[in-house]
Design a protein around this motif. Structure first.
Motif, PDB file in Angstrom:
ATOM      1  N   ILE A 284      21.804  -0.516   3.688  1.00  0.00           N
ATOM      2  CA  ILE A 284      22.342  -1.358   2.611  1.00  0.00           C
ATOM      3  C   ILE A 284      21.259  -2.270   2.053  1.00  0.00           C
ATOM      4  O   ILE A 284      21.136  -2.447   0.831  1.00  0.00           O
ATOM      5  CB  ILE A 284      23.555  -2.166   3.111  1.00  0.00           C
ATOM      6  CG1 ILE A 284      24.749  -1.231   3.335  1.00  0.00           C
ATOM      7  CG2 ILE A 284      23.924  -3.274   2.126  1.00  0.00           C
ATOM      8  CD1 ILE A 284      25.914  -1.866   4.036  1.00  0.00           C
ATOM      9  N   LYS A 285      20.420  -2.826   2.930  1.00  0.00           N
ATOM     10  CA  LYS A 285      19.331  -3.689   2.474  1.00  0.00           C
ATOM     11  C   LYS A 285      18.333  -2.915   1.622  1.00  0.00           C
ATOM     12  O   LYS A 285      17.831  -3.417   0.611  1.00  0.00           O
ATOM     13  CB  LYS A 285      18.630  -4.326   3.671  1.00  0.00           C
ATOM     14  CG  LYS A 285      19.465  -5.380   4.394  1.00  0.00           C
ATOM     15  CD  LYS A 285      18.705  -5.979   5.562  1.00  0.00           C
ATOM     16  CE  LYS A 285      19.550  -7.037   6.280  1.00  0.00           C
ATOM     17  NZ  LYS A 285      18.828  -7.604   7.455  1.00  0.00           N
ATOM     18  N   HIS A 286      18.042  -1.673   2.014  1.00  0.00           N
ATOM     19  CA  HIS A 286      17.128  -0.840   1.225  1.00  0.00           C
ATOM     20  C   HIS A 286      17.713  -0.581  -0.169  1.00  0.00           C
ATOM     21  O   HIS A 286      16.992  -0.650  -1.172  1.00  0.00           O
ATOM     22  CB  HIS A 286      16.858   0.483   1.934  1.00  0.00           C
ATOM     23  CG  HIS A 286      15.906   0.382   3.078  1.00  0.00           C
ATOM     24  ND1 HIS A 286      14.561   0.128   2.911  1.00  0.00           N
ATOM     25  CD2 HIS A 286      16.116   0.495   4.416  1.00  0.00           C
ATOM     26  CE1 HIS A 286      13.972   0.099   4.100  1.00  0.00           C
ATOM     27  NE2 HIS A 286      14.892   0.314   5.029  1.00  0.00           N
ATOM     28  N   ALA A 287      18.995  -0.260  -0.223  1.00  0.00           N
ATOM     29  CA  ALA A 287      19.639   0.000  -1.521  1.00  0.00           C
ATOM     30  C   ALA A 287      19.623  -1.263  -2.384  1.00  0.00           C
ATOM     31  O   ALA A 287      19.345  -1.205  -3.587  1.00  0.00           O
ATOM     32  CB  ALA A 287      21.062   0.494  -1.306  1.00  0.00           C
ATOM     33  N   GLN A 288      19.936  -2.395  -1.783  1.00  0.00           N
ATOM     34  CA  GLN A 288      19.945  -3.658  -2.530  1.00  0.00           C
ATOM     35  C   GLN A 288      18.555  -3.999  -3.052  1.00  0.00           C
ATOM     36  O   GLN A 288      18.408  -4.481  -4.179  1.00  0.00           O
ATOM     37  CB  GLN A 288      20.481  -4.781  -1.646  1.00  0.00           C
ATOM     38  CG  GLN A 288      21.966  -4.678  -1.339  1.00  0.00           C
ATOM     39  CD  GLN A 288      22.433  -5.682  -0.301  1.00  0.00           C
ATOM     40  OE1 GLN A 288      21.647  -6.133   0.531  1.00  0.00           O
ATOM     41  NE2 GLN A 288      23.716  -6.028  -0.337  1.00  0.00           N
ATOM     42  N   THR A 289      17.541  -3.731  -2.242  1.00  0.00           N
ATOM     43  CA  THR A 289      16.164  -3.993  -2.675  1.00  0.00           C
ATOM     44  C   THR A 289      15.806  -3.138  -3.888  1.00  0.00           C
ATOM     45  O   THR A 289      15.230  -3.628  -4.872  1.00  0.00           O
ATOM     46  CB  THR A 289      15.171  -3.706  -1.541  1.00  0.00           C
ATOM     47  OG1 THR A 289      15.446  -4.584  -0.446  1.00  0.00           O
ATOM     48  CG2 THR A 289      13.731  -3.900  -2.010  1.00  0.00           C
ATOM     49  N   ALA A 290      16.152  -1.851  -3.830  1.00  0.00           N
ATOM     50  CA  ALA A 290      15.849  -0.949  -4.943  1.00  0.00           C
ATOM     51  C   ALA A 290      16.570  -1.389  -6.206  1.00  0.00           C
ATOM     52  O   ALA A 290      15.962  -1.517  -7.271  1.00  0.00           O
ATOM     53  CB  ALA A 290      16.244   0.481  -4.584  1.00  0.00           C
ATOM     54  N   LEU A 291      17.858  -1.651  -6.090  1.00  0.00           N
ATOM     55  CA  LEU A 291      18.648  -2.022  -7.262  1.00  0.00           C
ATOM     56  C   LEU A 291      18.204  -3.372  -7.811  1.00  0.00           C
ATOM     57  O   LEU A 291      18.219  -3.596  -9.031  1.00  0.00           O
ATOM     58  CB  LEU A 291      20.138  -2.044  -6.904  1.00  0.00           C
ATOM     59  CG  LEU A 291      20.718  -0.676  -6.469  1.00  0.00           C
ATOM     60  CD1 LEU A 291      22.138  -0.834  -5.966  1.00  0.00           C
ATOM     61  CD2 LEU A 291      20.667   0.327  -7.619  1.00  0.00           C
ATOM     62  N   GLY A 292      17.809  -4.276  -6.918  1.00  0.00           N
ATOM     63  CA  GLY A 292      17.324  -5.583  -7.356  1.00  0.00           C
ATOM     64  C   GLY A 292      16.024  -5.500  -8.127  1.00  0.00           C
ATOM     65  O   GLY A 292      15.711  -6.374  -8.941  1.00  0.00           O
ATOM     66  N   ASN A 293      15.281  -4.409  -7.908  1.00  0.00           N
ATOM     67  CA  ASN A 293      14.024  -4.186  -8.632  1.00  0.00           C
ATOM     68  C   ASN A 293      14.191  -3.198  -9.779  1.00  0.00           C
ATOM     69  O   ASN A 293      13.206  -2.646 -10.283  1.00  0.00           O
ATOM     70  CB  ASN A 293      12.952  -3.666  -7.665  1.00  0.00           C
ATOM     71  CG  ASN A 293      12.546  -4.703  -6.636  1.00  0.00           C
ATOM     72  OD1 ASN A 293      12.552  -5.898  -6.922  1.00  0.00           O
ATOM     73  ND2 ASN A 293      12.195  -4.251  -5.440  1.00  0.00           N
ATOM     74  N   ASP A 294      15.459  -2.974 -10.181  1.00  0.00           N
ATOM     75  CA  ASP A 294      15.775  -2.024 -11.266  1.00  0.00           C
ATOM     76  C   ASP A 294      15.251  -0.624 -10.971  1.00  0.00           C
ATOM     77  O   ASP A 294      14.811   0.105 -11.869  1.00  0.00           O
ATOM     78  CB  ASP A 294      15.213  -2.526 -12.607  1.00  0.00           C
ATOM     79  CG  ASP A 294      15.902  -3.797 -13.084  1.00  0.00           C
ATOM     80  OD1 ASP A 294      17.107  -3.933 -12.839  1.00  0.00           O
ATOM     81  OD2 ASP A 294      15.233  -4.637 -13.704  1.00  0.00           O
ATOM     82  N   GLN A 295      15.282  -0.265  -9.690  1.00  0.00           N
ATOM     83  CA  GLN A 295      14.856   1.069  -9.279  1.00  0.00           C
ATOM     84  C   GLN A 295      16.078   1.882  -8.884  1.00  0.00           C
ATOM     85  O   GLN A 295      17.002   1.369  -8.249  1.00  0.00           O
ATOM     86  CB  GLN A 295      13.900   0.965  -8.084  1.00  0.00           C
ATOM     87  CG  GLN A 295      13.336   2.308  -7.610  1.00  0.00           C
ATOM     88  CD  GLN A 295      12.472   2.149  -6.370  1.00  0.00           C
ATOM     89  OE1 GLN A 295      12.668   1.241  -5.569  1.00  0.00           O
ATOM     90  NE2 GLN A 295      11.491   3.032  -6.200  1.00  0.00           N
ATOM     91  N   LEU A 296      16.103   3.144  -9.285  1.00  0.00           N
ATOM     92  CA  LEU A 296      17.205   3.999  -8.881  1.00  0.00           C
ATOM     93  C   LEU A 296      17.185   4.209  -7.375  1.00  0.00           C
ATOM     94  O   LEU A 296      16.117   4.306  -6.764  1.00  0.00           O
ATOM     95  CB  LEU A 296      17.113   5.359  -9.571  1.00  0.00           C
ATOM     96  CG  LEU A 296      17.609   5.460 -11.011  1.00  0.00           C
ATOM     97  CD1 LEU A 296      17.366   6.876 -11.544  1.00  0.00           C
ATOM     98  CD2 LEU A 296      19.092   5.116 -11.105  1.00  0.00           C
ATOM     99  N   CYS A 297      18.367   4.273  -6.786  1.00  0.00           N
ATOM    100  CA  CYS A 297      18.485   4.602  -5.363  1.00  0.00           C
ATOM    101  C   CYS A 297      19.359   5.839  -5.256  1.00  0.00           C
ATOM    102  O   CYS A 297      20.494   5.854  -5.760  1.00  0.00           O
ATOM    103  CB  CYS A 297      19.094   3.436  -4.597  1.00  0.00           C
ATOM    104  SG  CYS A 297      19.086   3.691  -2.799  1.00  0.00           S
ATOM    105  N   LYS A 298      18.836   6.884  -4.626  1.00  0.00           N
ATOM    106  CA  LYS A 298      19.569   8.136  -4.515  1.00  0.00           C
ATOM    107  C   LYS A 298      19.819   8.467  -3.041  1.00  0.00           C
ATOM    108  O   LYS A 298      19.085   8.036  -2.160  1.00  0.00           O
ATOM    109  CB  LYS A 298      18.814   9.259  -5.213  1.00  0.00           C
ATOM    110  CG  LYS A 298      18.630   8.980  -6.709  1.00  0.00           C
ATOM    111  CD  LYS A 298      18.069  10.156  -7.457  1.00  0.00           C
ATOM    112  CE  LYS A 298      17.962   9.827  -8.953  1.00  0.00           C
ATOM    113  NZ  LYS A 298      17.465  10.975  -9.734  1.00  0.00           N
ATOM    114  N   LEU A 299      20.868   9.226  -2.826  1.00  0.00           N
ATOM    115  CA  LEU A 299      21.287   9.591  -1.475  1.00  0.00           C
ATOM    116  C   LEU A 299      21.329  11.112  -1.373  1.00  0.00           C
ATOM    117  O   LEU A 299      22.004  11.779  -2.157  1.00  0.00           O
ATOM    118  CB  LEU A 299      22.670   8.996  -1.179  1.00  0.00           C
ATOM    119  CG  LEU A 299      23.351   9.423   0.115  1.00  0.00           C
ATOM    120  CD1 LEU A 299      22.517   9.044   1.326  1.00  0.00           C
ATOM    121  CD2 LEU A 299      24.740   8.789   0.207  1.00  0.00           C
TER     122      LEU A 299
END
Length: 383
Positions: A284-299
């Motif tokens: 969850i922290k990794h996803a939040q970090t990506a989204l907070g930096n306007d980076q796409l997060c994929k699974l």
């Protein structure tokens, strides 16, 4: 499968109207007025009814999303279907109404993904849709226009109905890219055929059940996995990717030349390993970090062989909170066609522990089965 097939539906009521009066097309308001003045009778709805008639036995299994009036709702109700109106077109409708509906459908799909956009018209309608439709939405055209050069149309209205019938029955369908073509009507009226490609859209196609590179044996299996891995690497690109467990997903990490936790969940950023064997809270922290930096997060997840689970078996680190953060459109499911075939028609299963999320995930989902090769496969929940 308990979830209904969700179909966006739009009809160009004036499609093909210029054909019977030798206008060689129906593009533009002036052409429609000329055709009507010459006594032309709209026939598009009749063409659509040929496709929809095949679907009447499945009316309770389909949810239609459509524009009001002659652009969708009237025809669907007349054929006995329930329809959810999300857009009010002008009366009479114009080309910009197609744009408006597609944009409304894109917004609707953010909350409730569409399994298919079914539309009726000609090449002009296909062009209008191609310019605005979401890349993640499969489309299928019911041929009703004068000009049908685009590869996004079924060969006949009945063929379009059969394709949707296959989807309702949970049959496997490949996804392929098809060109959207159109000709210059003014030049065509002068006897000159001047065709132009305007883009491409994703359409369902008959599934070749046996993957061409798979003939049995380890070497062929490796070729299949290498094809899948190459497609996934293209899809994740420079985004942050949460990479689930399983041998099919492991092929992705192998192609990237990264260490892999076979029975765990790793995190890749810009195609480099940044964290291995992560917990639910860490992911969850990794996803939040990506989204907070306007980076796409994929699974990236795969299918449990023989069972069909993509969530809830061996990957409990992929929590409901994480899946919501990432978003349904950013989930990449991978599997070989032989693994899907081994399910013998049973749907994939989402068992996240959150019944509301499981229902949101239910429907048809795109599965990567090779390089530029996908199938549409039903996904259900324990209910």
């Amino acid at each position: 499968m308990s979830a209904k097939l969700t179909i966006g539906f739009i009809l160009n009521p004036f499609a093909g109207i210029g054909g019977s009066v030798a206008l060689k097309g129906s593009d533009g308001e002036d052409t429609v007025k000329q055709a009507l003045a010459k006594g032309a009778v709209p026939l598009a709805e009749k063409r659509v009814s040929q496709a929809l008639k095949l679907l009447q036995p499945y009316a309770k299994a389909i949810e239609f999303i459509c524009p009001a009036g002659a652009m969708g709702h009237d025809c669907l109700v007349a054929m006995g279907f329930d329809a959810n109106v999300i857009f009010q077109p002008q009366q009479p409708s114009v080309a910009s109404d197609t744009h408006g509906f597609i944009m409304a459908l894109n917004d609707y799909g953010q909350q409730q993904p569409i399994d298919l956009l079914l539309f009726a018209g000609g090449d002009g309608t296909a062009r209008d849709i191609c310019a605005y439709v979401s890349d993640s939405t499969p489309v299928l055209g019911i041929p009703a226009g004068c000009k049908i050069h685009s590869g996004v149309y079924a060969v006949t209205p009945i063929a379009a109905g059969r394709m949707v019938e296959h989807m309702v029955n949970g049959e496997l369908l490949s996804l392929v890219e098809a060109n959207v073509m159109d000709i210059d009507e003014s030049a065509f009226r002068d006897g000159v055929v001047r065709a132009k490609r305007y883009g491409e859209m994703t359409i369902p196609d008959d599934l070749r059940y046996v993957q061409s590179v798979k003939s049995g044996g380890k070497e062929s299996d490796e070729l299949v996995l290498a094809d899948i891995a190459a497609e996934v690497v293209d899809l994740i690109d420079d985004s942050r990717a949460i990479v689930g467990s399983g041998s099919t997903v492991a092929a992705v990490m192998e192609l990237l030349q990264l260490d892999n936790t076979l029975l765990g969940v790793d995190v890749v950023a810009e195609q480099e390993l940044v964290a291995a064997d992560q917990t639910a809270a860490e992911l969850i922290k990794h996803a939040q970090t990506a989204l907070g930096n306007d980076q796409l997060c994929k699974l990236v997840v795969t299918v449990i062989g023989g069972q069909g689970h993509i969530f809830g078996r061996g990957n409990q680190q992929l929590s409901p909170q994480l899946i919501r953060l990432i978003g349904i459109d950013n989930i990449i499911v991978v599997a070989t066609k032989s693994k899907l075939q081994s399910l013998q028609g049973r749907p994939l299963i989402a068992d996240t522990g959150d019944s509301e999320l499981d229902q949101q995930l239910s429907g048809y989902i795109r599965v990567v089965t090779g390089y530029r090769d996908y199938v549409m496969y039903p996904l259900s929940s324990p209910q």
